[in-house]
Motif scaffolding. Structure first.
Motif, mmCIF file in Angstrom:
data_model
loop_
_atom_site.group_PDB
_atom_site.id
_atom_site.type_symbol
_atom_site.label_atom_id
_atom_site.label_comp_id
_atom_site.label_asym_id
_atom_site.label_seq_id
_atom_site.Cartn_x
_atom_site.Cartn_y
_atom_site.Cartn_z
ATOM 1 N N PRO A 32 41.185 34.291 37.773
ATOM 2 C CA PRO A 32 41.950 35.132 36.826
ATOM 3 C C PRO A 32 41.213 35.205 35.487
ATOM 4 C CG PRO A 32 43.174 33.126 37.399
ATOM 5 C CD PRO A 32 41.875 33.052 38.124
ATOM 6 N N VAL A 33 41.216 36.388 34.899
ATOM 7 C CA VAL A 33 40.454 36.609 33.668
ATOM 8 C C VAL A 33 40.862 35.644 32.553
ATOM 9 C CG1 VAL A 33 40.401 38.270 31.758
ATOM 10 C CG2 VAL A 33 39.627 38.946 34.010
ATOM 11 N N GLU A 34 42.168 35.250 32.530
ATOM 12 C CA GLU A 34 42.652 34.425 31.404
ATOM 13 C C GLU A 34 41.941 33.074 31.300
ATOM 14 O OE1 GLU A 34 46.855 33.964 31.880
ATOM 15 O OE2 GLU A 34 46.679 33.090 33.867
ATOM 16 N N VAL A 35 41.346 32.586 32.387
ATOM 17 C CA VAL A 35 40.692 31.266 32.289
ATOM 18 C C VAL A 35 39.216 31.378 31.902
ATOM 19 C CG1 VAL A 35 42.266 30.349 34.053
ATOM 20 C CG2 VAL A 35 39.947 30.987 34.717
ATOM 21 N N LEU A 36 38.703 32.591 31.780
ATOM 22 C CA LEU A 36 37.276 32.756 31.475
ATOM 23 C C LEU A 36 36.961 32.466 30.013
ATOM 24 C CD1 LEU A 36 36.321 36.123 33.223
ATOM 25 C CD2 LEU A 36 35.956 33.802 34.091
ATOM 26 N N ALA A 37 35.701 32.091 29.758
ATOM 27 C CA ALA A 37 35.212 31.962 28.382
ATOM 28 C C ALA A 37 35.109 33.364 27.791
ATOM 29 C CB ALA A 37 33.840 31.302 28.391
ATOM 30 N N TYR A 38 35.135 33.431 26.437
ATOM 31 C CA TYR A 38 35.143 34.734 25.766
ATOM 32 C C TYR A 38 33.941 35.594 26.170
ATOM 33 C CZ TYR A 38 35.934 38.122 22.069
ATOM 34 O OH TYR A 38 36.182 39.285 21.381
ATOM 35 N N PHE A 88 43.352 42.709 31.899
ATOM 36 C CA PHE A 88 44.614 42.228 32.458
ATOM 37 C C PHE A 88 44.425 40.733 32.727
ATOM 38 C CE2 PHE A 88 44.179 46.693 33.606
ATOM 39 C CZ PHE A 88 45.375 47.205 33.118
ATOM 40 N N PRO A 89 44.957 39.868 31.829
ATOM 41 C CA PRO A 89 44.600 38.438 31.881
ATOM 42 C C PRO A 89 44.960 37.743 33.187
ATOM 43 C CG PRO A 89 46.206 38.881 30.120
ATOM 44 C CD PRO A 89 45.855 40.194 30.731
ATOM 45 N N ARG A 90 46.083 38.133 33.817
ATOM 46 C CA ARG A 90 46.524 37.424 35.032
ATOM 47 C C ARG A 90 45.809 37.914 36.285
ATOM 48 N NH1 ARG A 90 52.217 35.651 33.677
ATOM 49 N NH2 ARG A 90 51.677 34.492 31.807
ATOM 50 N N LEU A 91 45.202 39.099 36.203
ATOM 51 C CA LEU A 91 44.510 39.637 37.382
ATOM 52 C C LEU A 91 43.132 38.998 37.518
ATOM 53 C CD1 LEU A 91 45.182 43.507 37.373
ATOM 54 C CD2 LEU A 91 46.416 41.697 38.579
ATOM 55 N N SER A 92 42.618 39.012 38.742
ATOM 56 C CA SER A 92 41.292 38.442 38.976
ATOM 57 C C SER A 92 40.229 39.323 38.318
ATOM 58 C CB SER A 92 41.017 38.353 40.471
ATOM 59 O OG SER A 92 40.838 39.658 40.988
ATOM 60 N N VAL A 93 39.044 38.737 38.174
ATOM 61 C CA VAL A 93 37.898 39.471 37.625
ATOM 62 C C VAL A 93 37.654 40.718 38.475
ATOM 63 C CG1 VAL A 93 35.383 39.315 37.331
ATOM 64 C CG2 VAL A 93 36.858 37.430 36.580
ATOM 65 N N LEU A 94 37.686 40.555 39.800
ATOM 66 C CA LEU A 94 37.443 41.688 40.705
ATOM 67 C C LEU A 94 38.481 42.794 40.489
ATOM 68 C CD1 LEU A 94 35.966 42.978 43.117
ATOM 69 C CD2 LEU A 94 37.517 41.728 44.615
ATOM 70 N N ASP A 95 39.767 42.419 40.403
ATOM 71 C CA ASP A 95 40.806 43.446 40.232
ATOM 72 C C ASP A 95 40.665 44.152 38.883
ATOM 73 O OD1 ASP A 95 41.898 43.164 42.709
ATOM 74 O OD2 ASP A 95 43.418 41.710 42.099
ATOM 75 N N ASN A 96 40.264 43.417 37.850
ATOM 76 C CA ASN A 96 40.035 44.054 36.559
ATOM 77 C C ASN A 96 38.931 45.097 36.660
ATOM 78 O OD1 ASN A 96 41.341 43.142 33.788
ATOM 79 N ND2 ASN A 96 41.441 41.394 35.187
ATOM 80 N N VAL A 97 37.854 44.758 37.359
ATOM 81 C CA VAL A 97 36.741 45.698 37.485
ATOM 82 C C VAL A 97 37.152 46.887 38.364
ATOM 83 C CG1 VAL A 97 34.358 45.969 38.299
ATOM 84 C CG2 VAL A 97 35.012 43.965 36.958
#
Ligand SMILES: Nc1ncnc2c1ncn2[C@@H]1O[C@H](COP(=O)(O)OP(=O)(O)OP(=O)(O)O)[C@@H](O)[C@H]1O
Ligand SMILES: [Mg+2]
Length: 254
Positions: free
Chosen positions: A146-152, A88-97
């Motif tokens: 947010p996941v969308e700003v992370l490197a691949y 979920f690109p807009r959610l934080s890394v924590l919320d994705n996990v």
């Protein structure tokens, strides 16, 4: 732990999987390899209830998986990552996990809105587990991003953390290092080795042969939907059928 017996999947009459049989032993790493289009992702989709096989049986411990819904299979203790990330690109890394723990969250919307103390307590416990998983996968400092700003490479690790957070019995990884540079590949490789040492049962779909040779206990080779070889990494590496399948692919792409 997982037994496949003559699994076939046809798309509009064309066989993507043709009578595939093999087992994934508990506590081991089984690598599933094969040229592009061999049917590897289709097989993972059949194991996780995303697709239903046309015929055949997939048993997980004492349960038949064929015909079961994806969420039921997840609840039995099978987690996966996707070849093309599904975060979920807009959610934080924590919320994705945290979404990897939603089988356990279990509260209805109405109950959640009441903010009962026992629910708040459970929420805190789930968050702690997610943070612990982020720590294990080297993402602790990125939990709020947010996941969308992370490197691949980081996104791939978020998927790994999400797959592992609920401590599943079996983890299916669809090309966990595809698209990563050599440094990122080494980092993910280390994490996979750590999972292996911890006794995690893994099915690893991967084109990176160096990684496969290093961590797999057994290798299963698919070609055009058929299982053409099975054995230790060394046995498979020297199998003429396998060399021919890969040579065929190289010639086709040359
Ligand atoms: N939903 C679908 N509908 C029709 N054909 C499909 C579908 N999914 C996969 N296929 C076909 O099934 C075959 C196997 O595809 P699959 O994606 O499982 O291969 P793969 O081994 O994962 O390849 P890669 O290494 O490129 O990821 C291919 O010929 C593909 O075109
Ligand atoms: Mg694939």
């Amino acid at each position: 732990m997982l037994h496949l017996d003559k699994v076939s999947k046809h798309f509009g009459g064309l066989p993507a999987l043709d009578q595939v049989s093999f087992s994934v032993p508990r506590g081991q790493v089984t690598a599933l390899i094969g040229p592009n289009g061999a049917g590897k992702s289709t097989l993972i989709n059949c194991m996780t209830g995303v697709l239903e096989p046309t015929s055949g049986s997939i048993r997980f411990i004492d349960q038949q998986l064929v015909g079961q819904a994806a969420h039921t299979i997840a609840r039995l203790g099978i987690a996966r990552t996707f070849q093309n990330l599904k975060l979920f690109p807009r959610l934080s890394v924590l919320d994705n996990v945290l979404t990897g723990l939603n089988c356990e969250a279990g509260a209805s919307m109405t109950l959640a809105m009441l903010r009962l103390p026992y629910l708040r307590h459970r929420e805190r416990r789930l968050k702690l587990r997610a943070l612990e998983a982020l720590d294990r996968f080297g993402l602790a400092d990125k939990s709020r991003v947010p996941v969308e700003v992370l490197a691949y490479g980081d996104k791939k690790r978020v998927e790994l953390a999400r797959a592992c957070v609920a401590e599943p019995l079996l983890v299916l990884l669809d090309e966990p290092v595809a698209g990563l540079n050599s440094e990122e590949t080494a980092a993910v490789g280390e994490q996979l080795k750590r999972l292996r040492t911890a006794g995690q049962t893994l099915l690893l779909v991967e084109h990176d042969m160096e990684l496969v040779m290093e961590i797999a206990d057994q290798v299963v080779v698919l070609d055009s939907g058929r299982c053409i070889a099975r054995g230790t990494p060394n046995e498979v590496r020297n199998n003429p059928l396998v060399l021919e399948a890969y040579l065929g692919q190289m010639e086709a792409t040359a």
